[in-house]
Design a protein around this motif. Structure first.
Motif, mmCIF file in Angstrom:
data_model
loop_
_atom_site.group_PDB
_atom_site.id
_atom_site.type_symbol
_atom_site.label_atom_id
_atom_site.label_comp_id
_atom_site.label_asym_id
_atom_site.label_seq_id
_atom_site.Cartn_x
_atom_site.Cartn_y
_atom_site.Cartn_z
ATOM 1 N N PHE A 106 0.848 -1.175 0.000
ATOM 2 C CA PHE A 106 0.000 0.000 0.000
ATOM 3 C C PHE A 106 0.886 1.228 0.000
ATOM 4 N N PRO A 107 0.716 2.088 -0.997
ATOM 5 C CA PRO A 107 1.569 3.268 -1.053
ATOM 6 C C PRO A 107 1.345 4.170 0.149
ATOM 7 N N MET A 108 2.418 4.723 0.641
ATOM 8 C CA MET A 108 2.338 5.605 1.786
ATOM 9 C C MET A 108 2.131 7.039 1.325
ATOM 10 N N PRO A 109 1.171 7.721 1.916
ATOM 11 C CA PRO A 109 0.886 9.099 1.508
ATOM 12 C C PRO A 109 1.887 10.072 2.119
ATOM 13 N N ASP A 110 2.996 10.288 1.426
ATOM 14 C CA ASP A 110 4.047 11.146 1.962
ATOM 15 C C ASP A 110 3.903 12.604 1.587
ATOM 16 N N SER A 111 3.129 12.898 0.552
ATOM 17 C CA SER A 111 2.994 14.296 0.143
ATOM 18 C C SER A 111 1.770 14.925 0.806
ATOM 19 N N PRO A 112 1.775 16.233 0.980
ATOM 20 C CA PRO A 112 0.599 16.911 1.543
ATOM 21 C C PRO A 112 -0.654 16.682 0.698
ATOM 22 N N GLN A 113 -0.473 16.590 -0.636
ATOM 23 C CA GLN A 113 -1.619 16.384 -1.509
ATOM 24 C C GLN A 113 -2.260 15.011 -1.287
ATOM 25 N N SER A 114 -1.437 13.978 -1.162
ATOM 26 C CA SER A 114 -2.002 12.644 -0.957
ATOM 27 C C SER A 114 -2.629 12.520 0.425
ATOM 28 N N GLN A 115 -2.046 13.169 1.422
ATOM 29 C CA GLN A 115 -2.650 13.161 2.755
ATOM 30 C C GLN A 115 -3.993 13.881 2.730
ATOM 31 N N SER A 116 -4.055 14.989 2.008
ATOM 32 C CA SER A 116 -5.297 15.744 1.884
ATOM 33 C C SER A 116 -6.359 14.918 1.170
ATOM 34 N N LEU A 117 -5.950 14.210 0.121
ATOM 35 C CA LEU A 117 -6.879 13.350 -0.611
ATOM 36 C C LEU A 117 -7.430 12.252 0.287
ATOM 37 N N LEU A 118 -6.554 11.650 1.082
ATOM 38 C CA LEU A 118 -7.003 10.602 2.003
ATOM 39 C C LEU A 118 -7.990 11.139 3.037
ATOM 40 N N ARG A 119 -7.699 12.312 3.592
ATOM 41 C CA ARG A 119 -8.614 12.895 4.583
ATOM 42 C C ARG A 119 -9.974 13.199 3.961
ATOM 43 N N ALA A 120 -9.956 13.726 2.737
ATOM 44 C CA ALA A 120 -11.218 14.030 2.055
ATOM 45 C C ALA A 120 -12.002 12.748 1.792
ATOM 46 N N TYR A 121 -11.319 11.710 1.354
ATOM 47 C CA TYR A 121 -11.986 10.428 1.109
ATOM 48 C C TYR A 121 -12.598 9.881 2.407
ATOM 49 N N GLN A 122 -11.845 9.962 3.503
ATOM 50 C CA GLN A 122 -12.336 9.470 4.795
ATOM 51 C C GLN A 122 -13.577 10.230 5.248
ATOM 52 N N ALA A 123 -13.720 11.473 4.819
ATOM 53 C CA ALA A 123 -14.859 12.292 5.222
ATOM 54 C C ALA A 123 -16.137 11.927 4.471
ATOM 55 N N ILE A 124 -16.023 11.165 3.391
ATOM 56 C CA ILE A 124 -17.201 10.740 2.633
ATOM 57 C C ILE A 124 -17.842 9.565 3.360
ATOM 58 N N SER A 125 -19.070 9.743 3.823
ATOM 59 C CA SER A 125 -19.714 8.679 4.590
ATOM 60 C C SER A 125 -20.526 7.715 3.723
ATOM 61 N N ASP A 126 -20.905 8.135 2.546
ATOM 62 C CA ASP A 126 -21.724 7.303 1.662
ATOM 63 C C ASP A 126 -20.830 6.346 0.864
ATOM 64 N N PRO A 127 -21.015 5.021 1.031
ATOM 65 C CA PRO A 127 -20.178 4.063 0.302
ATOM 66 C C PRO A 127 -20.274 4.215 -1.216
ATOM 67 N N GLY A 128 -21.422 4.563 -1.716
ATOM 68 C CA GLY A 128 -21.576 4.764 -3.157
ATOM 69 C C GLY A 128 -20.750 5.935 -3.656
ATOM 70 N N LEU A 129 -20.753 7.012 -2.877
ATOM 71 C CA LEU A 129 -19.933 8.169 -3.244
ATOM 72 C C LEU A 129 -18.444 7.854 -3.130
ATOM 73 N N GLN A 130 -18.084 7.026 -2.157
ATOM 74 C CA GLN A 130 -16.687 6.620 -2.038
ATOM 75 C C GLN A 130 -16.250 5.859 -3.294
#
Length: 124
Positions: A85-109
Motif C-alpha cells: 500500500f503506497p504511503m501518503p508522503d505528500s501533503p496532496q495525498s494526505q489531503s486526498l485521504l482525509r477528504a476520502y475518509q470524510a465521505i460517509s456514503d459508500p456509493g460516493l466513495q
C-alpha cells in the motif's frame, strides 16, 4: 538467529503500513497516537516499519484510537502475494485521504475512487 529472521515479516510490514496510512488520514502524529496508547513514539515507528510485531490487544487499541475496525489492518491478498500500500508522503495525498475518509456514503466513495482511477489513467 538467521538474517531473514531479523528482517521484518511481510505481514508485519503491511499492518505497519496500514497503521501509518490511517494515522496520516486522521492527521495524527506518531506522538499523538503513542500518547493515546500510553507508549513511546519510537514504538509507533517500529510498528509502522514492521520491525516490531503488534500484539492482538495492542492492535485492538490502535483500531479504537484510529476509529477503524481491526480488519482494516489486514488486506485481502494472502501473505506473500505482494500486496503493498503506497504511503501518503505528500501533503496532496494526505489531503486526498482525509477528504476520502470524510465521505460517509459508500456509493460516493466508490465514485470518488473511480474518478481518481480515471484521472490516473489519462496520459499526458
Amino acid at each position: 538467529m538467521t538474517e531473514t529472521a531479523k528482517s521484518p515479516n511481510g505481514a508485519d510490514r503491511r499492518i505497519g503500513e496500514r497503521i501509518r496510512l490511517q494515522r496520516l488520514a486522521r492527521d495524527m502524529s506518531q506522538q499523538a497516537l503513542a500518547e493515546a496508547l500510553g507508549i513511546t513514539f519510537q514504538q509507533i515507528q517500529k510498528y509502522e516499519r514492521g520491525t516490531n510485531r503488534v500484539s492482538a490487544s495492542r492492535l485492538q487499541e490502535i483500531a479504537r484510537v484510529l476509529q477503524v475496525p481491526v480488519m482494516f489492518f489486514f488486506d485481502e491478498k494472502p501473505s506473500g502475494q505482494g500486496a503493498t500500500f503506497p504511503m501518503p508522503d505528500s501533503p496532496q495525498s494526505q489531503s486526498l485521504l482525509r477528504a476520502y475518509q470524510a465521505i460517509s456514503d459508500p456509493g460516493l466513495q466508490k465514485q470518488a475512487v473511480a474518478l481518481v482511477q480515471t484521472l490516473a489513467a489519462v496520459k499526458k
